[in-house]
Design a protein around this motif. Sequence first.
Motif, PDB file in Angstrom:
ATOM      1  N   ARG A  48      88.761 -31.405  46.880  1.00 26.57           N
ATOM      2  CA  ARG A  48      89.284 -32.427  45.975  1.00 26.57           C
ATOM      3  C   ARG A  48      88.650 -32.464  44.591  1.00 26.57           C
ATOM      4  O   ARG A  48      89.335 -32.669  43.604  1.00 26.57           O
ATOM      5  N   SER A  49      87.314 -32.356  44.519  1.00 24.26           N
ATOM      6  CA  SER A  49      86.685 -32.468  43.205  1.00 24.26           C
ATOM      7  C   SER A  49      85.342 -31.770  43.194  1.00 24.26           C
ATOM      8  O   SER A  49      84.717 -31.569  44.237  1.00 24.26           O
ATOM      9  N   LEU A  50      84.922 -31.416  42.004  1.00 25.91           N
ATOM     10  CA  LEU A  50      83.642 -30.749  41.786  1.00 25.91           C
ATOM     11  C   LEU A  50      82.872 -31.506  40.725  1.00 25.91           C
ATOM     12  O   LEU A  50      83.412 -31.801  39.654  1.00 25.91           O
ATOM     13  N   GLU A  51      81.629 -31.810  41.020  1.00 23.91           N
ATOM     14  CA  GLU A  51      80.727 -32.449  40.055  1.00 23.91           C
ATOM     15  C   GLU A  51      79.521 -31.548  39.868  1.00 23.91           C
ATOM     16  O   GLU A  51      78.814 -31.240  40.832  1.00 23.91           O
ATOM     17  N   ILE A  52      79.288 -31.091  38.640  1.00 21.55           N
ATOM     18  CA  ILE A  52      78.105 -30.303  38.340  1.00 21.55           C
ATOM     19  C   ILE A  52      76.969 -31.294  38.092  1.00 21.55           C
ATOM     20  O   ILE A  52      77.049 -32.133  37.196  1.00 21.55           O
ATOM     21  N   VAL A  53      75.922 -31.202  38.898  1.00 21.43           N
ATOM     22  CA  VAL A  53      74.799 -32.144  38.821  1.00 21.43           C
ATOM     23  C   VAL A  53      73.736 -31.649  37.847  1.00 21.43           C
ATOM     24  O   VAL A  53      73.225 -32.415  37.034  1.00 21.43           O
ATOM     25  N   ALA A  54      73.383 -30.365  37.935  1.00 19.60           N
ATOM     26  CA  ALA A  54      72.334 -29.806  37.082  1.00 19.60           C
ATOM     27  C   ALA A  54      72.465 -28.290  37.044  1.00 19.60           C
ATOM     28  O   ALA A  54      73.061 -27.686  37.938  1.00 19.60           O
ATOM     29  N   THR A  55      71.909 -27.697  36.003  1.00 18.47           N
ATOM     30  CA  THR A  55      71.862 -26.238  35.905  1.00 18.47           C
ATOM     31  C   THR A  55      70.475 -25.808  35.462  1.00 18.47           C
ATOM     32  O   THR A  55      69.775 -26.561  34.772  1.00 18.47           O
ATOM     33  N   GLU A  56      70.096 -24.620  35.874  1.00 24.03           N
ATOM     34  CA  GLU A  56      68.859 -23.981  35.413  1.00 24.03           C
ATOM     35  C   GLU A  56      69.247 -22.592  34.950  1.00 24.03           C
ATOM     36  O   GLU A  56      69.769 -21.807  35.741  1.00 24.03           O
ATOM     37  N   ALA A  57      69.045 -22.305  33.677  1.00 24.12           N
ATOM     38  CA  ALA A  57      69.428 -21.024  33.075  1.00 24.12           C
ATOM     39  C   ALA A  57      70.916 -20.781  33.358  1.00 24.12           C
ATOM     40  O   ALA A  57      71.698 -21.712  33.338  1.00 24.12           O
TER      41      ALA A  57
END
Length: 137
Positions: free
Chosen positions: A83-92
């Motif tokens: 149903r949905s995607l939430e990007i919480v955090a990224t590293e590089a």
Amino acid sequence: MPDSSHAVALPSPGDRCPCRSGEVFGACCGPLLDGRAAAPTAVQLMRSRFTAYAVGADAYLLESWHPSTRPASLELDPGTTWRSLEIVATEAGGPFDTTGVVEFIARYRDADGAGRLHERSRFVREAGRWRYVDAAG
């Protein structure tokens, strides 16, 4: 992109992209899933892989998986609706990096009701292409 054993019904180019980036499919994940473009970042590969799960593009999922961890085959559950995607955090994971981590929450519905997958995924970029490695520990 490798041939798939079954036809996949992709969204129309003007439809909202399943990854919920705010872009239309033809300007977001569409060019990646149909092989016209490579993901410039680990986040974009993550978004395109979510979309591949949502539309049942198992061939794309296998192709975008790093060979060192790629399963021999992949059978998607037709009873699961992503149903949905939430990007919480990224590293590089940027266009000039060779590794990256993307933390995300993917929401779905299956026979048991609503659910969510919260994961930190590891990615590597080799020969100019980002690949999913595994869930980070």
